[in-house]
Enzyme design. Sequence first.
Site, short mmCIF file in Angstrom:
data_model
loop_
_atom_site.label_atom_id
_atom_site.label_comp_id
_atom_site.label_asym_id
_atom_site.label_seq_id
_atom_site.Cartn_x
_atom_site.Cartn_y
_atom_site.Cartn_z
N ARG A 16 23.66 -20.61 -44.01
CA ARG A 16 23.78 -19.79 -45.23
C ARG A 16 23.20 -18.38 -45.00
NH1 ARG A 16 20.76 -16.56 -48.30
NH2 ARG A 16 19.01 -18.01 -48.09
N ASP A 17 21.90 -18.27 -44.87
CA ASP A 17 21.28 -16.95 -44.74
C ASP A 17 21.77 -16.27 -43.46
OD1 ASP A 17 19.63 -14.80 -45.32
OD2 ASP A 17 17.80 -15.97 -45.48
N HIS A 208 9.34 -17.91 -46.29
CA HIS A 208 10.69 -17.52 -45.82
C HIS A 208 10.57 -16.13 -45.19
CE1 HIS A 208 15.23 -17.46 -46.54
NE2 HIS A 208 14.99 -16.17 -46.38
N HIS A 210 11.70 -13.08 -42.62
CA HIS A 210 12.69 -12.44 -41.74
C HIS A 210 11.90 -11.72 -40.65
CE1 HIS A 210 16.57 -13.09 -43.92
NE2 HIS A 210 15.71 -13.47 -44.84
N CYS A 241 20.10 -10.26 -45.42
CA CYS A 241 20.72 -10.24 -46.74
C CYS A 241 21.59 -9.00 -46.82
CB CYS A 241 19.66 -10.22 -47.84
SG CYS A 241 20.40 -10.00 -49.47
N ASN A 250 16.56 -13.98 -39.79
CA ASN A 250 15.42 -14.80 -40.20
C ASN A 250 14.53 -15.10 -39.00
OD1 ASN A 250 17.78 -15.69 -42.11
ND2 ASN A 250 15.93 -16.42 -43.10
P1 HMG Z 1 28.80 -10.19 -61.57
O1 HMG Z 1 29.93 -9.32 -61.11
O2 HMG Z 1 27.72 -9.59 -62.41
O3 HMG Z 1 29.39 -11.50 -62.28
O4 HMG Z 1 28.16 -10.83 -60.28
P2 HMG Z 1 29.86 -11.76 -63.76
O5 HMG Z 1 29.06 -12.90 -64.29
O6 HMG Z 1 29.91 -10.47 -64.55
O7 HMG Z 1 31.36 -12.26 -63.54
C1 HMG Z 1 32.36 -11.40 -62.97
C2 HMG Z 1 33.47 -12.25 -62.39
O8 HMG Z 1 32.94 -13.01 -61.30
C3 HMG Z 1 34.06 -13.28 -63.36
O9 HMG Z 1 35.44 -13.44 -63.01
C4 HMG Z 1 33.33 -14.54 -63.02
O10 HMG Z 1 34.06 -15.72 -63.33
C5 HMG Z 1 33.17 -14.41 -61.52
P3 HMG Z 1 36.59 -12.78 -63.91
O11 HMG Z 1 36.39 -13.35 -65.29
O12 HMG Z 1 36.33 -11.30 -63.86
O13 HMG Z 1 37.83 -13.21 -63.18
N1 HMG Z 1 32.01 -15.15 -61.03
C6 HMG Z 1 32.03 -16.02 -60.02
N2 HMG Z 1 33.00 -16.46 -59.20
C7 HMG Z 1 32.67 -17.39 -58.28
N3 HMG Z 1 31.43 -17.90 -58.15
C8 HMG Z 1 30.42 -17.48 -58.93
C9 HMG Z 1 30.72 -16.50 -59.92
N4 HMG Z 1 29.96 -15.89 -60.84
C10 HMG Z 1 30.75 -15.05 -61.52
N5 HMG Z 1 29.20 -17.99 -58.79
C11 HMG Z 1 26.95 -12.58 -59.17
C12 HMG Z 1 27.02 -11.68 -60.38
C13 HMG Z 1 25.61 -13.29 -59.22
C14 HMG Z 1 28.08 -13.59 -59.24
C15 HMG Z 1 27.09 -11.70 -57.90
O14 HMG Z 1 26.16 -10.68 -57.97
C16 HMG Z 1 26.87 -12.48 -56.63
O15 HMG Z 1 27.65 -13.34 -56.28
N6 HMG Z 1 25.79 -12.16 -55.88
C17 HMG Z 1 25.42 -12.90 -54.69
C18 HMG Z 1 24.67 -12.05 -53.72
C19 HMG Z 1 24.21 -12.88 -52.57
O16 HMG Z 1 24.73 -13.94 -52.27
N7 HMG Z 1 23.19 -12.37 -51.83
C20 HMG Z 1 22.65 -13.02 -50.69
C21 HMG Z 1 21.88 -14.27 -51.01
S1 HMG Z 1 20.20 -13.97 -51.53
C22 HMG Z 1 19.31 -13.84 -50.06
O17 HMG Z 1 19.87 -13.80 -48.99
C23 HMG Z 1 17.79 -13.84 -50.12
C24 HMG Z 1 17.16 -15.17 -49.69
O18 HMG Z 1 17.54 -15.50 -48.37
C25 HMG Z 1 15.63 -15.08 -49.76
C26 HMG Z 1 15.07 -13.83 -49.07
O19 HMG Z 1 15.31 -13.63 -47.87
O20 HMG Z 1 14.41 -13.08 -49.77
C27 HMG Z 1 17.62 -16.32 -50.60
MG MG Z 2 16.62 -14.69 -46.57
#
Ligand code: HMG
Ligand code: MG
Length: 303
Positions: A16-17, A208, A210, A241, A250
């Site tokens: 995933r990450d 966690h 990096h 990320c 990581n």
């Molecule tokens: P948004 O654009 O604000 O979403 O994104 P929304 O709620 O306004 O919806 C817009 C459209 O997206 C809608 O479709 C929803 O149905 C659809 P429409 O009606 O326009 O056709 N939608 C989705 N579709 C599929 N799956 C979903 C989903 N949600 C809404 N889940 C959202 C908000 C959270 C979805 C977006 O910002 C997003 O997907 N962000 C993910 C970013 C990400 O994955 N970042 C990396 C992971 S975090 C990380 O790596 C850190 C970590 O490792 C810890 C660390 O290291 O610190 C965990």
């Molecule tokens: Mg991370």
Amino acid sequence: MGTLPQSVRIVEVGPRDGLQNEATIVATDKKAQFVKMLAASGLRDIEVASFVHPRWVPQLADAASLIALLEPVPSVRYSALVPNMKGLERALEAGVRRIAVFTAASETFNRKNINMGIRESIDVFRPVVDRALREGVSVRGYVSTCFVCPYEGKVAKEKVAEVTAALFDLGVDEVSIGDTIGAATPKDVEITGLHLLQRFPVTKLAMHFHDTYGMAVANVYQSLLMGFTTFDSSAGGLGGCPYAPGASGNLATEDLVYLVDRLGIESGVSLAMIRRASHFIAAELGRGLPSRVLQTSAGEKTA
Ligand code: HMG
Ligand code: MG
């Protein structure tokens, strides 16, 4: 402080990450093979996918098809990130039994990452966690940018504790404390870690790290001295990320396993098997991976 624990638990986040930040999109069957190799290494927790918006992270858009390909292994829990109810619905349909919700200790990062403020994200997670728990799905929480934010700079330990408490109040069983851009040093880990340990049981916290500045192993050692026993890591040091400028891979699982093996701390994970999985995914990505231990030819035979 100062006594090392007897064993640690490793949460592998490479599929995933790791893969979320790669320019190359790995084919679903190759991801499944990677996960299978990781599961064979003795890892018991593997974060395999994300049910985020496929436009935000196209590398993981195949989450459901990947999960369909995974063979259940009784000793292994597969988990996936879920940012909202839509994500939970997709995860449940795919048969996921453990999810992770994720927010941050910095407002700006959270907005860039999930398009929500911190308080808003907790409100969005509340019905998600409720429903997951009702369906018998367990939930982990993540707090990103616990030490340094790429947009706001240094992050206050009190803020990290406040967001961690908000996640526990929702009902998550564990909170992972993220050094999202790999900028923390052991001193930062000591300060924030001690503050968290005054409020939460160590068994409910994961670290966690990096490795952007090469501090991840030093930060693990600092954490071990403080009694932390759960660490997230990524095979080969894959990762980052996409919404955190400057974030690199990581902490590498090999580097973590090498360290704890040499300290006489049990992890249950075979270094040789992790190396095999990392070589496999490196070949799929067509690039070398940053793990220092992976780059040695003798590795685990050097003691
Ligand atoms: P948004 O654009 O604000 O979403 O994104 P929304 O709620 O306004 O919806 C817009 C459209 O997206 C809608 O479709 C929803 O149905 C659809 P429409 O009606 O326009 O056709 N939608 C989705 N579709 C599929 N799956 C979903 C989903 N949600 C809404 N889940 C959202 C908000 C959270 C979805 C977006 O910002 C997003 O997907 N962000 C993910 C970013 C990400 O994955 N970042 C990396 C992971 S975090 C990380 O790596 C850190 C970590 O490792 C810890 C660390 O290291 O610190 C965990
Ligand atoms: Mg991370």
